[in-house]
Design a protein around this motif. Structure first.
Motif, PDB file in Angstrom:
ATOM      1  N   GLY A  31       0.853  -1.192   0.000  1.00 42.35           N
ATOM      2  CA  GLY A  31       0.000   0.000   0.000  1.00 42.35           C
ATOM      3  C   GLY A  31       0.885   1.237   0.000  1.00 42.35           C
ATOM      4  O   GLY A  31       1.590   1.491   0.971  1.00 42.35           O
ATOM      5  N   VAL A  32       0.879   1.964  -1.113  1.00 38.67           N
ATOM      6  CA  VAL A  32       1.756   3.140  -1.209  1.00 38.67           C
ATOM      7  C   VAL A  32       1.017   4.353  -0.630  1.00 38.67           C
ATOM      8  O   VAL A  32       0.038   4.832  -1.183  1.00 38.67           O
ATOM      9  CB  VAL A  32       2.207   3.395  -2.659  1.00 38.67           C
ATOM     10  N   SER A  33       1.519   4.820   0.507  1.00 35.77           N
ATOM     11  CA  SER A  33       0.765   5.786   1.318  1.00 35.77           C
ATOM     12  C   SER A  33       1.395   7.174   1.337  1.00 35.77           C
ATOM     13  O   SER A  33       1.110   7.964   2.232  1.00 35.77           O
ATOM     14  CB  SER A  33       0.641   5.240   2.735  1.00 35.77           C
ATOM     15  N   LYS A  34       2.248   7.451   0.329  1.00 38.62           N
ATOM     16  CA  LYS A  34       2.836   8.796   0.253  1.00 38.62           C
ATOM     17  C   LYS A  34       1.724   9.851   0.206  1.00 38.62           C
ATOM     18  O   LYS A  34       0.696   9.635  -0.453  1.00 38.62           O
ATOM     19  CB  LYS A  34       3.736   8.908  -0.971  1.00 38.62           C
ATOM     20  N   ASN A  35       1.934  10.926   0.908  1.00 41.27           N
ATOM     21  CA  ASN A  35       0.952  12.034   0.978  1.00 41.27           C
ATOM     22  C   ASN A  35      -0.384  11.659   1.625  1.00 41.27           C
ATOM     23  O   ASN A  35      -1.335  12.423   1.552  1.00 41.27           O
ATOM     24  CB  ASN A  35       0.656  12.627  -0.413  1.00 41.27           C
ATOM     25  N   MET A  79      10.657   1.267   0.850  1.00 41.80           N
ATOM     26  CA  MET A  79      11.062   2.527   0.232  1.00 41.80           C
ATOM     27  C   MET A  79      10.930   2.358  -1.276  1.00 41.80           C
ATOM     28  O   MET A  79      11.650   1.564  -1.891  1.00 41.80           O
ATOM     29  CB  MET A  79      12.510   2.854   0.614  1.00 41.80           C
ATOM     30  N   VAL A  80       9.980   3.081  -1.889  1.00 44.00           N
ATOM     31  CA  VAL A  80       9.752   2.896  -3.322  1.00 44.00           C
ATOM     32  C   VAL A  80      10.267   4.064  -4.166  1.00 44.00           C
ATOM     33  O   VAL A  80      10.375   3.954  -5.381  1.00 44.00           O
ATOM     34  CB  VAL A  80       8.251   2.628  -3.646  1.00 44.00           C
ATOM     35  N   GLY A  81      10.588   5.188  -3.518  1.00 42.54           N
ATOM     36  CA  GLY A  81      11.030   6.365  -4.276  1.00 42.54           C
ATOM     37  C   GLY A  81      12.541   6.440  -4.391  1.00 42.54           C
ATOM     38  O   GLY A  81      13.263   5.669  -3.749  1.00 42.54           O
ATOM     39  N   GLY A 204       3.963  -3.048 -11.363  1.00 45.35           N
ATOM     40  CA  GLY A 204       2.509  -2.915 -11.395  1.00 45.35           C
ATOM     41  C   GLY A 204       2.050  -1.875 -10.388  1.00 45.35           C
ATOM     42  O   GLY A 204       2.398  -1.953  -9.207  1.00 45.35           O
ATOM     43  N   MET A 205       1.324  -0.860 -10.892  1.00 44.00           N
ATOM     44  CA  MET A 205       0.779   0.207 -10.068  1.00 44.00           C
ATOM     45  C   MET A 205      -0.727   0.291 -10.355  1.00 44.00           C
ATOM     46  O   MET A 205      -1.287  -0.594 -10.995  1.00 44.00           O
ATOM     47  CB  MET A 205       1.519   1.519 -10.379  1.00 44.00           C
ATOM     48  N   SER A 206      -1.359   1.357  -9.881  1.00 40.97           N
ATOM     49  CA  SER A 206      -2.833   1.412  -9.958  1.00 40.97           C
ATOM     50  C   SER A 206      -3.399   1.167 -11.355  1.00 40.97           C
ATOM     51  O   SER A 206      -4.418   0.501 -11.502  1.00 40.97           O
ATOM     52  CB  SER A 206      -3.327   2.766  -9.460  1.00 40.97           C
ATOM     53  N   ASP A 207      -2.739   1.701 -12.386  1.00 44.28           N
ATOM     54  CA  ASP A 207      -3.330   1.630 -13.725  1.00 44.28           C
ATOM     55  C   ASP A 207      -2.976   0.362 -14.500  1.00 44.28           C
ATOM     56  O   ASP A 207      -3.556   0.104 -15.548  1.00 44.28           O
ATOM     57  CB  ASP A 207      -2.874   2.843 -14.562  1.00 44.28           C
ATOM     58  N   LEU A 220       2.991  -5.796  -5.926  1.00 45.07           N
ATOM     59  CA  LEU A 220       2.318  -4.667  -6.562  1.00 45.07           C
ATOM     60  C   LEU A 220       2.423  -3.460  -5.646  1.00 45.07           C
ATOM     61  O   LEU A 220       2.256  -3.574  -4.435  1.00 45.07           O
ATOM     62  CB  LEU A 220       0.843  -5.003  -6.798  1.00 45.07           C
ATOM     63  N   ARG A 221       2.717  -2.318  -6.241  1.00 46.41           N
ATOM     64  CA  ARG A 221       2.809  -1.080  -5.459  1.00 46.41           C
ATOM     65  C   ARG A 221       1.582  -0.223  -5.780  1.00 46.41           C
ATOM     66  O   ARG A 221       1.520   0.397  -6.833  1.00 46.41           O
ATOM     67  CB  ARG A 221       4.100  -0.317  -5.809  1.00 46.41           C
ATOM     68  N   LEU A 222       0.610  -0.244  -4.889  1.00 46.32           N
ATOM     69  CA  LEU A 222      -0.670   0.373  -5.202  1.00 46.32           C
ATOM     70  C   LEU A 222      -0.977   1.544  -4.272  1.00 46.32           C
ATOM     71  O   LEU A 222      -0.958   1.400  -3.048  1.00 46.32           O
ATOM     72  CB  LEU A 222      -1.789  -0.671  -5.098  1.00 46.32           C
ATOM     73  N   GLY A 223      -1.244   2.693  -4.878  1.00 45.88           N
ATOM     74  CA  GLY A 223      -1.605   3.884  -4.123  1.00 45.88           C
ATOM     75  C   GLY A 223      -3.035   4.292  -4.380  1.00 45.88           C
ATOM     76  O   GLY A 223      -3.963   3.964  -3.637  1.00 45.88           O
ATOM     77  N   ARG A 224      -3.256   4.989  -5.523  1.00 40.27           N
ATOM     78  CA  ARG A 224      -4.576   5.577  -5.813  1.00 40.27           C
ATOM     79  C   ARG A 224      -5.699   4.550  -5.820  1.00 40.27           C
ATOM     80  O   ARG A 224      -6.799   4.831  -5.350  1.00 40.27           O
ATOM     81  CB  ARG A 224      -4.527   6.311  -7.169  1.00 40.27           C
ATOM     82  N   VAL A 225      -5.441   3.388  -6.361  1.00 42.36           N
ATOM     83  CA  VAL A 225      -6.529   2.406  -6.462  1.00 42.36           C
ATOM     84  C   VAL A 225      -6.999   1.944  -5.073  1.00 42.36           C
ATOM     85  O   VAL A 225      -8.153   1.564  -4.891  1.00 42.36           O
ATOM     86  CB  VAL A 225      -6.106   1.225  -7.386  1.00 42.36           C
TER      87      VAL A 225
HETATM   88  C1  LIG Z   1       3.372   6.585  -6.086  1.00 37.23           C
HETATM   89  C2  LIG Z   1       4.067   5.362  -6.474  1.00 37.23           C
HETATM   90  C3  LIG Z   1       3.367   4.168  -6.635  1.00 37.23           C
HETATM   91  C4  LIG Z   1       1.867   4.054  -6.491  1.00 37.23           C
HETATM   92  O1  LIG Z   1       1.273   4.697  -7.598  1.00 37.23           O
HETATM   93  P1  LIG Z   1      -0.297   4.632  -7.880  1.00 37.23           P
HETATM   94  O2  LIG Z   1      -0.378   4.985  -9.315  1.00 37.23           O
HETATM   95  O3  LIG Z   1      -0.911   5.621  -6.964  1.00 37.23           O
HETATM   96  O4  LIG Z   1      -0.745   3.249  -7.605  1.00 37.23           O
HETATM   97  C5  LIG Z   1       4.092   3.031  -6.975  1.00 37.23           C
HETATM   98  N1  LIG Z   1       5.431   3.076  -7.145  1.00 37.23           N
HETATM   99  C6  LIG Z   1       6.134   4.206  -6.994  1.00 37.23           C
HETATM  100  C7  LIG Z   1       7.597   4.177  -7.214  1.00 37.23           C
HETATM  101  C8  LIG Z   1       5.474   5.384  -6.664  1.00 37.23           C
HETATM  102  O5  LIG Z   1       6.178   6.511  -6.538  1.00 37.23           O
END
Ligand SMILES: *Cc1c(COP(=O)(O)O)cnc(C)c1O
Length: 233
Positions: A31-35, A79-81, A204-207, A220-225
């Protein structure tokens, strides 16, 4: 709301993974919880997501401490960034997995700080599969060599590879990049570049997460979804 989003995501992962005959529970959701506020993260945790991703060390630190103070335990921090070398000392203290190792120089710093606190730091190698100039990561053709060098460092453990696919209108167009990452991982394992097998493919991200699953993603790194509930396209 978040609860419904996560139920929906789990269903979508399940149908994508069944297409390739992979068990759904072998796929980790980060769960990507930045911001996002800690109250929102708490909701996500209550739905059973224990892997939390952040892209800034300072922000992660605050949330880490706040959740700890609330008595929330057993989380895994990712840490994903992009990680700057001057933030490594703090990063190594809290992160279970650093996805964004994009230079040997950064890795040297991670290893150095890990030695100081007697930790074996799990990491992923970030690959710039699309070759976009604005993106971080090793070029695909530098990756094997980088993995070879990096695997010699005693206090880091390479768990796998990570990529960020380009933003495209149709998620099908992301498939090429996911496939490239999977093939790189297979190649590293087949050629025994490391003394151990790489297991994780963080892609793999939200889209585009269903396409990523179809191409073998297991993280999977999921934020917005999760937080905003993006609908299936
Ligand atoms: C923000 C971010 C995500 C999540 O992105 P969403 O499109 O919100 O799912 C995944 N990976 C990285 C590196 C990000 O910066």
């Amino acid at each position: 709301m978040v609860k419904d989003n996560i139920l929906n995501i789990r269903e979508r992962i399940s149908s994508a993974s069944s297409k390739i005959g992979v068990p759904t529970d072998s796929i980790t959701i980060v769960g990507v919880s930045k911001n996002r506020a800690v109250s929102g993260i708490k909701e996500v945790i209550d739905c059973g997501i224990i892997n939390i991703g952040e892209n800034k060390v300072q922000e992660a630190f605050l949330k880490y401490n706040e959740l700890k103070a609330k008595g929330v335990d057993g989380l895994k921090w990712h840490m994903v960034g992009h990680l700057q070398t001057n933030k490594v000392k703090e990063a190594v203290k809290i992160f279970d997995l650093i996805h964004s190792v994009d230079s040997v120089r950064l890795l040297e710093e991670i290893n150095k700080e890990a030695v100081k606190i007697n930790k074996i730091q799990d990491i992923l190698i970030e690959v710039n599969t699309s070759g976009e100039k604005a993106k971080f990561g090793f070029n695909p053709d530098e990756t094997i060599d980088a993995v070879k060098q990096i695997s010699e460092f005693k206090n880091v453990n390479i768990k796998g590879l990570m990529t960020v696919a380009p933003i495209v209108d149709n998620p099908q167009f992301a498939r090429t990049y996911f496939k490239l990452l999977r093939e790189l991982k297979d190649q590293i394992n087949t050629l025994h570049i490391t003394h151990y097998t790489l297991h994780i493919l963080s892609m793999g991200m939200s889209d585009d997460f269903e396409i990523a699953v179809e191409e073998g993603s297991n993280m999977l790194r999921l934020g917005r979804v999760i937080f905003d509930g993006i609908k299936n396209k």
